[in-house]
Motif scaffolding. Structure first.
Motif, PDB file in Angstrom:
ATOM      1  N   LEU B 184      -3.532  -3.671   7.817  1.00 37.17           N
ATOM      2  CA  LEU B 184      -3.383  -3.001   5.941  1.00 37.17           C
ATOM      3  C   LEU B 184      -1.798  -3.607   5.921  1.00 37.17           C
ATOM      4  O   LEU B 184      -0.883  -3.113   7.687  1.00 37.17           O
ATOM      5  CB  LEU B 184      -3.925  -2.023   5.647  1.00 37.17           C
ATOM      6  N   ASP B 185      -1.092  -4.147   4.821  1.00 34.71           N
ATOM      7  CA  ASP B 185       0.923  -3.346   4.329  1.00 34.71           C
ATOM      8  C   ASP B 185       1.053  -1.486   4.949  1.00 34.71           C
ATOM      9  O   ASP B 185      -0.066  -0.859   4.716  1.00 34.71           O
ATOM     10  CB  ASP B 185       0.394  -3.469   3.391  1.00 34.71           C
ATOM     11  N   VAL B 186       2.387  -1.902   4.965  1.00 36.98           N
ATOM     12  CA  VAL B 186       2.919  -0.642   5.856  1.00 36.98           C
ATOM     13  C   VAL B 186       2.511   0.698   5.692  1.00 36.98           C
ATOM     14  O   VAL B 186       1.935   2.081   5.122  1.00 36.98           O
ATOM     15  CB  VAL B 186       4.196  -0.579   6.458  1.00 36.98           C
ATOM     16  N   SER B 187       2.671   0.126   3.552  1.00 35.43           N
ATOM     17  CA  SER B 187       2.642   1.206   2.883  1.00 35.43           C
ATOM     18  C   SER B 187       0.797   1.635   2.288  1.00 35.43           C
ATOM     19  O   SER B 187       0.823   2.615   2.536  1.00 35.43           O
ATOM     20  CB  SER B 187       3.104   1.112   1.717  1.00 35.43           C
ATOM     21  N   ARG B 189      -1.318   0.903   4.393  1.00 37.14           N
ATOM     22  CA  ARG B 189      -1.518   2.043   6.149  1.00 37.14           C
ATOM     23  C   ARG B 189      -1.508   3.690   5.812  1.00 37.14           C
ATOM     24  O   ARG B 189      -2.825   4.788   6.229  1.00 37.14           O
ATOM     25  CB  ARG B 189      -0.320   1.732   7.399  1.00 37.14           C
ATOM     26  N   ALA B 190      -0.100   3.776   5.199  1.00 39.08           N
ATOM     27  CA  ALA B 190       0.013   5.614   5.045  1.00 39.08           C
ATOM     28  C   ALA B 190      -0.961   6.080   4.640  1.00 39.08           C
ATOM     29  O   ALA B 190      -1.463   7.167   4.545  1.00 39.08           O
ATOM     30  CB  ALA B 190       1.861   5.647   4.300  1.00 39.08           C
ATOM     31  N   GLN B 191      -1.566   5.347   2.879  1.00 36.68           N
ATOM     32  CA  GLN B 191      -2.592   5.450   2.590  1.00 36.68           C
ATOM     33  C   GLN B 191      -4.449   5.811   3.097  1.00 36.68           C
ATOM     34  O   GLN B 191      -4.257   6.820   3.337  1.00 36.68           O
ATOM     35  CB  GLN B 191      -3.128   4.586   1.255  1.00 36.68           C
ATOM     36  N   LEU B 193      -3.977   6.318   6.612  1.00 33.24           N
ATOM     37  CA  LEU B 193      -3.659   7.254   7.480  1.00 33.24           C
ATOM     38  C   LEU B 193      -4.338   8.586   6.366  1.00 33.24           C
ATOM     39  O   LEU B 193      -5.445   9.808   7.426  1.00 33.24           O
ATOM     40  CB  LEU B 193      -2.910   6.739   8.426  1.00 33.24           C
ATOM     41  N   ASN B 194      -3.597   8.588   5.873  1.00 36.11           N
ATOM     42  CA  ASN B 194      -4.084   9.900   5.186  1.00 36.11           C
ATOM     43  C   ASN B 194      -4.632  10.726   4.279  1.00 36.11           C
ATOM     44  O   ASN B 194      -5.692  11.767   5.016  1.00 36.11           O
ATOM     45  CB  ASN B 194      -2.890  10.289   3.647  1.00 36.11           C
ATOM     46  N   HIS B 212      -4.221  -0.620  18.891  1.00 36.15           N
ATOM     47  CA  HIS B 212      -3.062  -1.286  19.578  1.00 36.15           C
ATOM     48  C   HIS B 212      -1.590  -0.473  19.973  1.00 36.15           C
ATOM     49  O   HIS B 212      -0.674  -0.851  20.914  1.00 36.15           O
ATOM     50  CB  HIS B 212      -3.197  -2.710  19.713  1.00 36.15           C
ATOM     51  N   ASP B 213      -1.660   0.121  18.619  1.00 35.20           N
ATOM     52  CA  ASP B 213      -0.211   0.156  17.777  1.00 35.20           C
ATOM     53  C   ASP B 213       0.157   1.520  18.439  1.00 35.20           C
ATOM     54  O   ASP B 213      -0.334   2.781  17.631  1.00 35.20           O
ATOM     55  CB  ASP B 213      -0.051  -0.276  16.472  1.00 35.20           C
ATOM     56  N   SER B 215       2.343   3.878  17.894  1.00 38.00           N
ATOM     57  CA  SER B 215       3.484   4.830  16.657  1.00 38.00           C
ATOM     58  C   SER B 215       2.628   5.694  15.854  1.00 38.00           C
ATOM     59  O   SER B 215       2.435   6.772  15.462  1.00 38.00           O
ATOM     60  CB  SER B 215       4.147   4.164  16.367  1.00 38.00           C
ATOM     61  N   PRO B 258       8.760  -0.954  17.527  1.00 32.27           N
ATOM     62  CA  PRO B 258       9.588  -1.003  17.112  1.00 32.27           C
ATOM     63  C   PRO B 258      10.087   0.499  16.619  1.00 32.27           C
ATOM     64  O   PRO B 258       9.570   1.147  15.712  1.00 32.27           O
ATOM     65  CB  PRO B 258       9.330  -2.038  16.052  1.00 32.27           C
TER      66      PRO B 258
END
Lengths: 362, 314
Positions: B184-187, B189-191, B193-194, B212-213, B215, B258
């Motif tokens: 998914l796109d970064v923006s 992703r946040a949705q 995860l929340n 794998h990440d 962060s 990163p």
């Protein structure tokens, strides 16, 4: 950075439209951009923001239902926007401007050996005798960090891991000494560790082959390391552009704020991670005012009425937002991104040093 | 860590092999960990490290070749009764990585979300089923009218929500999320995860979060296990792991994250893990608890070294 740089590619008021199910989709809405020789530019945006479409116009790779409906792309004294036939593009593609695609699993031909695929590119653009070609291909494979290139030369893509395949794709792209290298999400399909290695490699190659690079990505975290300048794209328009430091430390457009704050690296455990509400605008319809306004909780009234012009923050930094107008109220960027500059590395650097030293002692 | 925590899942000396006798490949090798009720347990490693295989072994897709898996104290690996199997299907659900590939393209959302209910012991009436679909869609922030649409009409983030709704409708206790946000796109992703952390708070879910990440892991997990080439190399509380990563592979993973800060990112030194630094030929490593709740794979001389490092850190 030197301010008096040579412009290698100049885009003016570019408009791209797609015909889709009898309707017209306005994918790029008047974008202007100067690409300087030797720089590395990152174009950042969500999926559907038009970042890929934008760079595809540099190589004439738009889908058949898409076309450039206005503006110009100046390269080497020629206007690429007027090219219509493959024959005209042949010189540009690969030879002048090359591209690395997102997914290394699908961008290689599974039926041909890796060496053959590199030689193909060499044959088309460099006109070398056969024997020399093999040596050159092996040399390039070594350059992109593939161990035992002589053996790897005659292997097929399925014998390579994901990271190694991406290295091969990069090898093919740089084989013909292009002037501009476009990397379209070069690391999205890869692991974090491999991602860091590939970015490092691209940086090295840029110096070695004297390339101008364009990175396309949705992840601002990735570009901090590699980009000199960053252009933030939203709904077919560049909303903010500036040097890497300016965009990270002094972002102006609310959309850039939103992109930065949704990075998980900046999240605090136990609290909600910031996320952008809503969806990007439908580009089948005319966009009124600032395209980001409907998703921006702090939007001004004028954002819905009139498209903001570019306001200059510094000679290298400009943003399309009414917030920069002297008449606008002062709106502060969100708390979490204000102290990016003091961001602590996730790995305590002092600690790493002792660990590595300890390991080598034994 | 709180000692009173209830054990939900125990993985003991798990081993999974692929291939036949002459071409054996050990994908998971002697992996042991516990997951407590209500926590988010992270499993992190590179592709091919066996992290997905562990998830699939727990949910009984991949047969295991050694060790055992206990769920609430009962064995769930190997042969189990049909009744227990059905019950487990309800209790353990999975969310898959690629929302583009994991939804049936030819079925409507209504069917995709409620397919699991058809397999249960007590098949719900049509009215109950419809209601359950509606509820589960609204739980993940989708509109009830979406149920008559096909997957291709949705964006990536919405599709992943459908995948989550499909897991939730079974009212599971334990969810295995296999790289739910990598595609998914970064923006967005946040949705997602929340959404996952909200659902956990509301329903007391337990997650096994595979990624794998690191962060993302830091943000969502309570404890993290790092896996490399089929073996766990380090397991620790999330905060502690970031403060005191001991194993060189963990350090390499951390250094690869990163940073969204150009100055420190350009100064950052990338660590590359080289397994040959371990001298394991005549001194094989063991899985040892080096400090309370902090496990590491190391042999005696390495343990000595790690202990000294921990002392220095305090």
């Amino acid at each position: 950075m030197d301010t008096k740089q040579e412009v290698i590619l100049s885009v003016r008021d570019l408009e791209v439209k797609f015909n889709l199910r009898g309707k017209v989709l306005h994918a790029i809405r008047g974008v202007s951009l100067d690409l300087y020789k030797g720089e590395s530019l990152a174009i950042v945006g969500e999926s559907g923001s038009g970042k890929s479409v934008f760079v595809k116009t540099f190589m004439g790779l738009l889908d058949s239902n898409g076309y450039v409906s206005g503006g110009s792309i100046e390269y080497d004294g020629k206007n690429l926007a007027q090219y219509t036939q493959d024959k005209q593009w042949r010189n540009i593609r690969g030879g002048q401007i090359a591209m690395v695609l997102q997914d290394p699993m699908t961008s290689l031909n599974p039926l041909k050996t890796v060496g053959k695929q590199i030689c193909e590119a060499l044959k088309l653009h460099r006109n070398m005798p056969k024997k020399q070609m093999k040596d050159a291909a092996i040399e390039i494979l070594r350059d992109v960090g593939i161990p035992e290139p002589e053996k790897r030369f005659s292997q097929y893509p399925h014998e390579f891991s994901g990271g190694m395949r991406q290295r091969v794709v990069i090898a093919i792209a740089v084989a013909c000494n292009p002037k501009i290298l476009i990397c379209d999400e070069p690391t999205t399909a890869l692991d974090v560790t491999i991602q860091a290695q590939i970015l490092h490699l691209l940086k090295e190659l840029k110096e070695k082959y004297d390339l101008t690079t364009i990175y396309i990505t949705h992840d601002l975290g990735v570009v901090a390391n590699v980009a000199d300048r960053i252009a933030v794209m939203y709904a077919g328009d560049i909303v903010e552009i500036g040097t890497c430091e300016e965009v990270f430390y002094n972002p102006q457009h609310p959309y850039t704020w939103a992109l930065l704050s949704s990075l998980p690296q900046l999240g605090v455990k136990g609290q909600e991670l910031f996320s952008i509400k809503g969806t990007p605008p439908n580009l089948f319809y005319h966009v009124e005012g600032d395209a980001f306004a409907p998703r921006n909780p702090q939007a001004l009234n004028i954002d819905f009425k009139e498209r903001p012009p570019y306001f200059e923050v510094s000679p290298t930094h400009k943003a399309r937002t009414w917030l920069l107008d002297p008449r606008a109220p002062k709106v502060e960027p969100p708390e979490s991104i204000r102290n990016i500059r003091n961001l602590k590395p996730l790995l305590n650097p002092d600690f790493v040093k002792t660990a590595a030293g300890g390991a080598s002692d034994e | 860590m709180n000692e009173k925590k209830e054990l939900l899942l125990q993985v003991k000396h798990l081993e999974v092999t692929f291939g036949n006798r002459s071409h054996k490949f050990r994908a998971v090798d002697d992996v042991s960990f516990d997951i407590y009720k209500g926590e988010t347990f992270g499993l992190v490693g590179e592709s091919g490290s066996g992290k997905t295989t562990i998830g699939r072994a727990i949910i009984r897709i991949n047969p295991i070749s050694g060790g055992e898996i206990l769920y609430k104290g009962e064995r769930i690996s190997g042969k189990i009764s049909r009744k227990k199997d059905k019950a487990l299907t309800r209790q353990i659900q999975m969310i898959f990585q690629d929302p583009m590939a994991s939804l049936n393209e030819r079925a409507k959302v209504d069917y995709i979300v409620s397919e699991g209910l058809y397999s249960g012991e007590h098949r719900p009436s049509e009215g109950d089923r419809k209601k359950a679909v509606e509820e589960s869609l609204s739980d993940v922030g989708l509109l009830p009218e979406f149920s008559s649409r096909f997957p291709h009409e949705f964006s990536g983030g919405q599709r992943q929500r459908i995948g989550i709704a499909r897991a939730l409708i079974m009212e599971p206790e334990f969810i295995i999320a296999d790289e739910p946000i990598s595609a998914l796109d970064v923006s967005i992703r946040a949705q997602v995860l929340n959404l996952l952390s909200r659902l956990q708070k509301e329903r007391g879910l337990t997650y096994l979060f595979i990624a794998h990440d690191l962060s993302v892991m830091r943000f969502i997990t309570d404890r993290i296990a790092v896996i490399h080439k089929g073996r766990l190399v380090e397991l620790c509380d999330t905060e502690r792991l970031f403060a005191a990563p001991l194993h060189p592979y963990t350090q390499a993973l951390l250094s690869a994250i990163p940073l969204p800060d150009p100055i420190s990112e350009k100064k950052k030194k990338l660590l590359v893990y080289d397994p040959s630094i371990h001298k394991y030929e005549d001194n094989p490593p063991t899985w040892t608890e080096i400090e309370p709740g902090h496990f590491i794979l190391a042999n005696e001389p390495e343990l000595e070294k790690y202990r000294r490092q921990l002392e220095k850190l305090g």
